[in-house]
Motif scaffolding. Structure first.
Motif, PDB file in Angstrom:
ATOM      1  N   LEU A  10      55.718  44.746  41.469  1.00 32.93           N
ATOM      2  CA  LEU A  10      54.379  45.358  40.696  1.00 32.93           C
ATOM      3  C   LEU A  10      54.429  43.982  40.270  1.00 32.93           C
ATOM      4  O   LEU A  10      55.832  44.006  39.115  1.00 32.93           O
ATOM      5  CB  LEU A  10      54.036  46.230  40.461  1.00 32.93           C
ATOM      6  CG  LEU A  10      53.752  46.831  41.218  1.00 32.93           C
ATOM      7  CD1 LEU A  10      52.682  48.274  40.157  1.00 32.93           C
ATOM      8  CD2 LEU A  10      52.968  47.443  41.819  1.00 32.93           C
ATOM      9  N   TYR A  37      51.083  42.662  45.382  1.00 36.87           N
ATOM     10  CA  TYR A  37      49.894  43.463  44.935  1.00 36.87           C
ATOM     11  C   TYR A  37      49.251  42.204  44.856  1.00 36.87           C
ATOM     12  O   TYR A  37      49.422  41.314  43.925  1.00 36.87           O
ATOM     13  CB  TYR A  37      50.067  44.727  44.063  1.00 36.87           C
ATOM     14  CG  TYR A  37      49.696  46.016  44.581  1.00 36.87           C
ATOM     15  CD1 TYR A  37      50.757  46.589  45.226  1.00 36.87           C
ATOM     16  CD2 TYR A  37      49.049  47.498  43.998  1.00 36.87           C
ATOM     17  CE1 TYR A  37      50.888  47.697  45.582  1.00 36.87           C
ATOM     18  CE2 TYR A  37      49.609  48.723  43.841  1.00 36.87           C
ATOM     19  CZ  TYR A  37      50.579  48.558  45.052  1.00 36.87           C
ATOM     20  OH  TYR A  37      50.819  49.903  45.201  1.00 36.87           O
ATOM     21  N   HIS A  39      46.150  42.104  43.420  1.00 34.22           N
ATOM     22  CA  HIS A  39      44.925  41.828  42.494  1.00 34.22           C
ATOM     23  C   HIS A  39      45.400  41.019  41.251  1.00 34.22           C
ATOM     24  O   HIS A  39      46.160  40.157  41.173  1.00 34.22           O
ATOM     25  CB  HIS A  39      45.219  43.487  41.210  1.00 34.22           C
ATOM     26  CG  HIS A  39      45.337  44.046  42.803  1.00 34.22           C
ATOM     27  ND1 HIS A  39      44.201  44.490  43.259  1.00 34.22           N
ATOM     28  CD2 HIS A  39      46.019  45.643  43.189  1.00 34.22           C
ATOM     29  CE1 HIS A  39      43.946  45.739  43.999  1.00 34.22           C
ATOM     30  NE2 HIS A  39      45.199  45.795  44.462  1.00 34.22           N
ATOM     31  N   TRP A  42      44.928  46.008  37.578  1.00 37.54           N
ATOM     32  CA  TRP A  42      45.362  46.666  38.317  1.00 37.54           C
ATOM     33  C   TRP A  42      45.464  47.886  37.378  1.00 37.54           C
ATOM     34  O   TRP A  42      46.313  48.480  36.952  1.00 37.54           O
ATOM     35  CB  TRP A  42      46.040  46.475  39.263  1.00 37.54           C
ATOM     36  CG  TRP A  42      46.414  47.235  40.583  1.00 37.54           C
ATOM     37  CD1 TRP A  42      44.784  47.856  41.323  1.00 37.54           C
ATOM     38  CD2 TRP A  42      47.055  48.626  40.596  1.00 37.54           C
ATOM     39  NE1 TRP A  42      45.280  49.169  42.370  1.00 37.54           N
ATOM     40  CE2 TRP A  42      46.589  49.886  42.166  1.00 37.54           C
ATOM     41  CE3 TRP A  42      48.075  49.081  40.332  1.00 37.54           C
ATOM     42  CZ2 TRP A  42      47.386  51.003  42.293  1.00 37.54           C
ATOM     43  CZ3 TRP A  42      48.794  50.384  41.006  1.00 37.54           C
ATOM     44  CH2 TRP A  42      48.280  51.083  42.285  1.00 37.54           C
ATOM     45  N   THR A  71      52.156  39.726  50.377  1.00 32.49           N
ATOM     46  CA  THR A  71      50.931  40.598  49.739  1.00 32.49           C
ATOM     47  C   THR A  71      50.780  42.190  50.416  1.00 32.49           C
ATOM     48  O   THR A  71      51.192  42.058  51.741  1.00 32.49           O
ATOM     49  CB  THR A  71      49.829  39.652  49.323  1.00 32.49           C
ATOM     50  OG1 THR A  71      49.496  39.471  51.205  1.00 32.49           O
ATOM     51  CG2 THR A  71      49.688  38.696  49.348  1.00 32.49           C
TER      52      THR A  71
END
Length: 300
Positions: A10, A37, A39, A42, A71
């Motif tokens: 992450l 990730y 985003h 999150w 990703t």
């Protein structure tokens, strides 16, 4: 059937304060791939550090040599195929052809409204994804694309020289519904699942296995309808979202048991979260590294 092991890191660490070292360590440990990730923020990490996926992967590409990167997953929530294609071509070039694009229809998280729009309904997400993915496929495989769509358009979008990987970098399509599975069957080099979210809270590991078995069967049907052999697609399980939760990372034996059950289903790649203390992904770092170096040897 050979099973590969990957990790997801992450983007919560500053690059020069532990970020770089985690990606380099992932390569040292022998992971097949390391993902992050995509985003803008999150869940429980909403109020803390969170960095962009593509810049993070670009940095990781320059800090590693063999590790695949990608990703898990990108979505249309805040992206457009034209700009995404240009960034992916650049990233794949920097990485020397080591990028995989995990991609899905998106959801109802913070990303769904961060640009000021109303969150899309499941049908709207499916409609947009059904237009986003085919256009992205064209943008990554053709020198110039012009296309008018309901949601996404391109006007003389040039993408020369294209991806380092030919005909383009691989798509790992996250999908469980019928429309998404058809897209995975047509455009995917891999398929991604997190299991069945309906049984995450109160289901059992055994129910989860059966749910994933059912998902793979539906993927096989979608592939058959498009004239494709389902064996051509890798089947990726992003762990941590089944009723097992973090138990597979409690010991090497627990991981081997979990991995064996899912390999029997046809899963070809397991993705485990790099430990983050005081979070849903807390785990013993020593055990995690033992799993990385010793776990698959007991299966393959």
């Amino acid at each position: 059937m050979t099973l590969r092991l990957s990790t997801v890191i992450l983007p919560v660490h500053r690059w020069h304060e532990g970020g770089r070292e985690r990606w380099q360590r992932a390569e040292e440990l022998g992971f097949h791939a390391a993902y992050t990730y995509d985003h803008l923020s999150w869940r429980t990490f909403r109020n803390g550090p969170w960095f962009g996926a593509l810049p993070t992967l670009t940095a990781a590409a320059t800090a590693t040599e063999r590790l695949r990167l990608g990703t898990l997953v990108t979505s249309p929530n805040f992206r457009h195929p034209v700009t995404l294609a240009k960034e992916l071509i650049s990233l794949d070039d920097i990485a020397g052809g080591r990028i995989t694009l995990g991609i899905g229809a998106g959801g109802n998280g913070f990303d769904a409204t961060v640009l000021g729009q109303e969150a899309w309904t499941p049908k709207e997400r499916a409609d947009r994804f059904g237009e986003f993915l085919p256009l992205l496929d064209r943008l990554l495989t053709e020198d110039s694309v012009s296309q008018r769509g309901t949601f996404y358009s391109a006007e003389e979008a040039f993408n020369i020289p294209g991806c380092a990987q030919r005909p383009r970098l691989p798509f790992a399509v996250a999908a469980t519904g019928p429309r998404g599975l058809k897209l995975a069957a047509r455009y995917g080099q891999a398929w991604v699942t997190t299991g069945d979210p309906k049984i995450f809270e109160e289901g059992t590991p055994e129910q989860s296995v059966e749910a994933i078995r059912g998902q793979i069967a539906k993927l096989g049907k979608a592939c058959a309808e498009t004239g494709r052999d389902v064996a051509e697609l890798d089947k990726v399980l992003l762990t941590g979202f089944t009723p097992d939760r973090g138990r597979p990372l409690e010991s090497v034996d627990a991981f081997v048991d979990f991995a064996g059950r899912h390999r029997e289903l046809g899963i070809t790649e397991l993705v485990i979260h790099w430990p983050i203390p005081d979070s849903d992904f807390a785990a013993d770092q020593v055990v995690f590294e033992q799993i990385a170096t010793e776990g698959l040897a007991q299966l393959n």
